[in-house]
Enzyme design. Structure first.
Site, short mmCIF file in Angstrom:
data_model
loop_
_atom_site.label_atom_id
_atom_site.label_comp_id
_atom_site.label_asym_id
_atom_site.label_seq_id
_atom_site.Cartn_x
_atom_site.Cartn_y
_atom_site.Cartn_z
N ARG A 1 -28.11 17.49 0.56
CA ARG A 1 -29.09 16.40 0.57
C ARG A 1 -29.26 15.78 -0.81
NH1 ARG A 1 -33.39 16.77 4.22
NH2 ARG A 1 -34.92 16.64 2.56
N ARG B 1 -25.05 13.08 -10.26
CA ARG B 1 -24.58 11.78 -10.77
C ARG B 1 -24.09 11.90 -12.21
NH1 ARG B 1 -29.70 9.64 -8.69
NH2 ARG B 1 -29.40 8.99 -6.53
N ARG C 1 -40.03 28.05 7.32
CA ARG C 1 -40.84 28.21 6.12
C ARG C 1 -42.03 27.29 6.25
NH1 ARG C 1 -40.43 32.40 2.97
NH2 ARG C 1 -40.75 31.33 0.98
N ARG D 1 -43.51 23.17 -6.94
CA ARG D 1 -43.67 21.88 -7.60
C ARG D 1 -45.15 21.50 -7.66
NH1 ARG D 1 -40.92 17.99 -2.86
NH2 ARG D 1 -42.12 18.86 -1.15
N GLU E 1 -47.69 23.34 -5.01
CA GLU E 1 -47.11 23.63 -3.69
C GLU E 1 -46.44 25.00 -3.70
OE1 GLU E 1 -44.78 20.46 -1.93
OE2 GLU E 1 -43.49 21.90 -0.92
N TYR F 1 -33.86 19.80 10.47
CA TYR F 1 -34.45 19.39 9.20
C TYR F 1 -34.26 17.87 9.09
CZ TYR F 1 -35.04 20.18 4.10
OH TYR F 1 -35.48 20.22 2.80
N ASP G 1 -35.58 13.95 8.10
CA ASP G 1 -36.53 13.11 7.39
C ASP G 1 -37.14 12.10 8.35
OD1 ASP G 1 -36.55 14.21 4.90
OD2 ASP G 1 -34.97 12.94 4.08
P1 FAD Z 1 -44.62 16.27 12.94
O1 FAD Z 1 -44.97 15.27 11.90
O2 FAD Z 1 -44.69 17.71 12.58
O3 FAD Z 1 -45.56 16.00 14.21
C1 FAD Z 1 -45.62 16.87 15.32
C2 FAD Z 1 -47.04 16.84 15.83
O4 FAD Z 1 -47.10 17.58 17.06
C3 FAD Z 1 -48.04 17.52 14.89
O5 FAD Z 1 -49.09 16.62 14.58
C4 FAD Z 1 -48.55 18.72 15.67
O6 FAD Z 1 -49.92 18.98 15.45
C5 FAD Z 1 -48.31 18.29 17.11
N1 FAD Z 1 -48.15 19.42 18.04
C6 FAD Z 1 -47.24 20.42 17.96
N2 FAD Z 1 -47.37 21.25 19.01
C7 FAD Z 1 -48.37 20.75 19.77
C8 FAD Z 1 -48.99 21.18 20.99
N3 FAD Z 1 -48.58 22.26 21.67
N4 FAD Z 1 -50.02 20.44 21.48
C9 FAD Z 1 -50.47 19.33 20.83
N5 FAD Z 1 -49.91 18.89 19.67
C10 FAD Z 1 -48.88 19.59 19.15
N6 FAD Z 1 -39.47 13.01 5.13
C11 FAD Z 1 -39.11 11.89 4.45
O7 FAD Z 1 -38.48 10.99 5.04
N7 FAD Z 1 -39.48 11.72 3.13
C12 FAD Z 1 -40.21 12.64 2.45
O8 FAD Z 1 -40.52 12.46 1.26
C13 FAD Z 1 -40.59 13.84 3.14
N8 FAD Z 1 -41.31 14.78 2.50
C14 FAD Z 1 -41.66 15.91 3.18
C15 FAD Z 1 -42.41 16.87 2.50
C16 FAD Z 1 -42.80 18.02 3.16
C17 FAD Z 1 -43.62 19.04 2.43
C18 FAD Z 1 -42.40 18.23 4.51
C19 FAD Z 1 -42.75 19.48 5.23
C20 FAD Z 1 -41.66 17.26 5.19
C21 FAD Z 1 -41.28 16.10 4.54
N9 FAD Z 1 -40.57 15.10 5.19
C22 FAD Z 1 -40.20 13.98 4.51
C23 FAD Z 1 -40.21 15.22 6.63
C24 FAD Z 1 -41.25 14.58 7.57
O9 FAD Z 1 -42.49 15.25 7.39
C25 FAD Z 1 -40.77 14.71 9.02
O10 FAD Z 1 -39.53 14.05 9.18
C26 FAD Z 1 -41.74 14.12 10.06
O11 FAD Z 1 -43.06 14.51 9.82
C27 FAD Z 1 -41.33 14.60 11.44
O12 FAD Z 1 -42.13 13.97 12.44
P2 FAD Z 1 -42.34 14.70 13.83
O13 FAD Z 1 -43.14 13.78 14.67
O14 FAD Z 1 -41.04 15.18 14.36
O15 FAD Z 1 -43.15 16.04 13.50
N1 UDP Z 2 -33.69 22.19 -4.76
C1 UDP Z 2 -33.66 23.02 -5.87
N2 UDP Z 2 -34.23 22.58 -7.04
C2 UDP Z 2 -34.86 21.40 -7.14
C3 UDP Z 2 -34.90 20.57 -6.00
C4 UDP Z 2 -34.32 21.00 -4.82
O1 UDP Z 2 -33.14 24.13 -5.81
O2 UDP Z 2 -35.37 21.06 -8.22
C5 UDP Z 2 -33.04 22.67 -3.51
C6 UDP Z 2 -34.03 23.42 -2.59
O3 UDP Z 2 -33.33 24.47 -1.95
C7 UDP Z 2 -34.41 22.35 -1.58
C8 UDP Z 2 -33.09 21.57 -1.44
O4 UDP Z 2 -32.53 21.58 -2.76
O5 UDP Z 2 -34.82 22.89 -0.35
C9 UDP Z 2 -33.25 20.15 -0.94
O6 UDP Z 2 -34.15 19.46 -1.79
P1 UDP Z 2 -35.13 18.34 -1.26
O7 UDP Z 2 -35.91 17.82 -2.40
O8 UDP Z 2 -34.34 17.39 -0.42
O9 UDP Z 2 -36.10 19.18 -0.31
P2 UDP Z 2 -37.46 18.73 0.43
O10 UDP Z 2 -37.82 17.34 -0.01
O11 UDP Z 2 -37.12 18.77 1.86
O12 UDP Z 2 -38.44 19.76 0.01
#
Ligand code: FAD
Ligand code: UDP
Length: 375
Positions: free
Chosen positions: A181, A185, A258, A288, A309, A357, A359
């Site tokens: 991912r 560069r 996780r 972070r 975090e 996984y 986005d």
């Molecule tokens: P979710 O957003 O998890 O929504 C699922 C919903 O279903 C939840 O609200 C939950 O409460 C509900 N639910 C589950 N089971 C039930 C049940 N039985 N009954 C009723 N409700 C239920 N993506 C990016 O593009 N850019 C980013 O910078 C980025 N940063 C991230 C940082 C973190 C820390 C994390 C964890 C993810 C990040 N992502 C990012 C990914 C992004 O969060 C997901 O792609 C997106 O939220 C997925 O949407 P979803 O609808 O599939 O799931």
């Molecule tokens: N990662 C790392 N060091 C960093 C940033 C990322 O080792 O400073 C690794 C880590 O395993 C992470 C993966 O690269 O899960 C992908 O990074 P990304 O930032 O895409 O993860 P996310 O935004 O999903 O947390």
């Protein structure tokens, strides 16, 4: 004589008000002649993308961790921009290792900083090639992937500790795909992402969901869990975006996830001068720190709110965040997916229901496709 047959109003249930569920509901409702009920067990809409203004500081906080919208899918960008004004935002992450600050993802600045050199792009490429492991042809895991591309020193400094903290496993136990991912560069481009479209919604993410779900054909019920007791008989189809293993009562065992959790701090002024700073040392317990006002540089705030975090294994009461996808998980997933195929009135989509996984942009693309192909 012309006979007009009135089509019965269809009823759909959408479980989950994250992007997967909201896109499905919005697209179905836009067709008309249907009613869509969206339920979410949380007290709010938006899933993991939910954001809200912090009462104490006025800063827009990304409740479940920072979200930067980035995509190379034109259709997804055009779709999302109907519901918000996307402000330009470039994520320029820094990482701290052994008390020094470096640029992340690995770029020419990181290489020169780390080795105390002033290499040109061509020299850096040659240098990294000379120290990377050429015996690794097809990397079988995260560690091999890293050593093949950046050599052992940069891997140990910036990826080993962070990844161990993030995933709770040795990097050699993790799939290579996790590292793929991130770019490496040989110039000074320190943009964390590679996609042509990048931004953050001006009014935060929750406002997008409010607009998407604002339709006379959509009813939203928060604090409403979908489980075995939920009566689905009156619905023509159910779109399920919750965890696939939970849906089947974990009968083949739980899938590995996780989870992350945050420690919230408040201060005056500017805490770290950047939206995200990673902590690469394994001795620092968090992965972070994000300082939320820097995700909205178009706003001004005297106070600041920042979060440390932490990552840990998901237990029953935690929110599942990152699918780990080890071999044992994938074997269980296959069994659950076989069960899904037998269910005619259910479609499984989104990060949790597909155990992928993904986005935001891929979740949206998948949901758009699901509705396009739905009769
Ligand atoms: P979710 O957003 O998890 O929504 C699922 C919903 O279903 C939840 O609200 C939950 O409460 C509900 N639910 C589950 N089971 C039930 C049940 N039985 N009954 C009723 N409700 C239920 N993506 C990016 O593009 N850019 C980013 O910078 C980025 N940063 C991230 C940082 C973190 C820390 C994390 C964890 C993810 C990040 N992502 C990012 C990914 C992004 O969060 C997901 O792609 C997106 O939220 C997925 O949407 P979803 O609808 O599939 O799931
Ligand atoms: N990662 C790392 N060091 C960093 C940033 C990322 O080792 O400073 C690794 C880590 O395993 C992470 C993966 O690269 O899960 C992908 O990074 P990304 O930032 O895409 O993860 P996310 O935004 O999903 O947390």
């Amino acid at each position: 004589m012309i006979i007009i047959t009135e089509q019965r109003m269809k009823k759909y249930l959408v479980v989950g008000a994250g992007f997967a569920g909201a896109v499905v509901a919005e697209r179905l409702a836009a067709r008309g002649n249907c009613k869509v009920l969206v339920v979410d067990e949380r007290p709010h809409i938006g899933g993991n993308c939910h954001s809200e203004r912090d009462a104490a500081t006025g800063v827009m906080v990304h409740t479940y961790g920072p979200h930067i919208f980035n995509t190379d899918i034109q259709k997804v960008w055009d779709y999302i921009c109907q519901f918000c004004e996307m402000m330009p935002f470039t994520n320029r992450v820094k990482t701290i290792y052994e008390g020094k600050v470096y640029s992340m993802p690995i770029n020419l600045h990181t290489i020169n900083q780390f080795y105390g050199k002033a290499l040109s792009p061509a020299e850096a490429r040659e240098f990294i090639e000379s120290i990377s492991d050429k015996d690794i042809i097809e990397p079988r895991n995260f560690e091999e992937q890293a050593i093949k591309f950046i050599g052992p020193d940069l891997y140990k400094a910036f990826f080993y500790g962070y990844t161990k903290k993030q995933w709770g496993l040795e990097p050699r136990e993790l799939p290579a795909s996790i590292l793929k991912r991130l770019p490496v560069r040989f110039n000074y481009n320190d943009n964390y992402y590679m996609h042509p479209y990048q931004g953050i919604p001006k009014e935060g993410y929750t406002a997008i969901f409010e607009k998407m779900l604002d339709s006379p054909n959509i009813e939203v019920k928060v604090d409403t869990k979908f489980d075995d007791h939920f009566d689905t008989t009156s619905f023509d189809h159910v779109f399920y975006t919750g965890p696939i293993d939970e849906f089947f009562g974990y009968k083949y065992g739980p899938l590995g996830y996780r989870t992350v959790y945050f420690e919230r701090y408040e201060a005056d002024g500017d805490f770290q001068g950047n939206a995200v700073i990673n902590y690469a040392d394994v001795t620092v317990p968090y992965t972070r720190i994000h300082e939320h006002k820097h995700f909205a540089p178009w706003e001004e705030h005297e106070k600041t709110v920042y979060m440390k975090e932490f990552s840990k294994e998901t237990t029953e009461d935690d929110v599942p965040y990152y699918p780990i996808r080890l071999d044992k998980d994938m074997k269980r997933l296959e069994k659950y997916q076989k069960e899904v195929k037998r269910l005619n009135y259910f479609t499984f989509l989104g990060r949790l229901a597909t155990y992928k996984y993904m986005d935001m942009d891929h979740v949206i693309a998948e949901a758009l496709e699901v509705v396009e192909n739905f009769e």
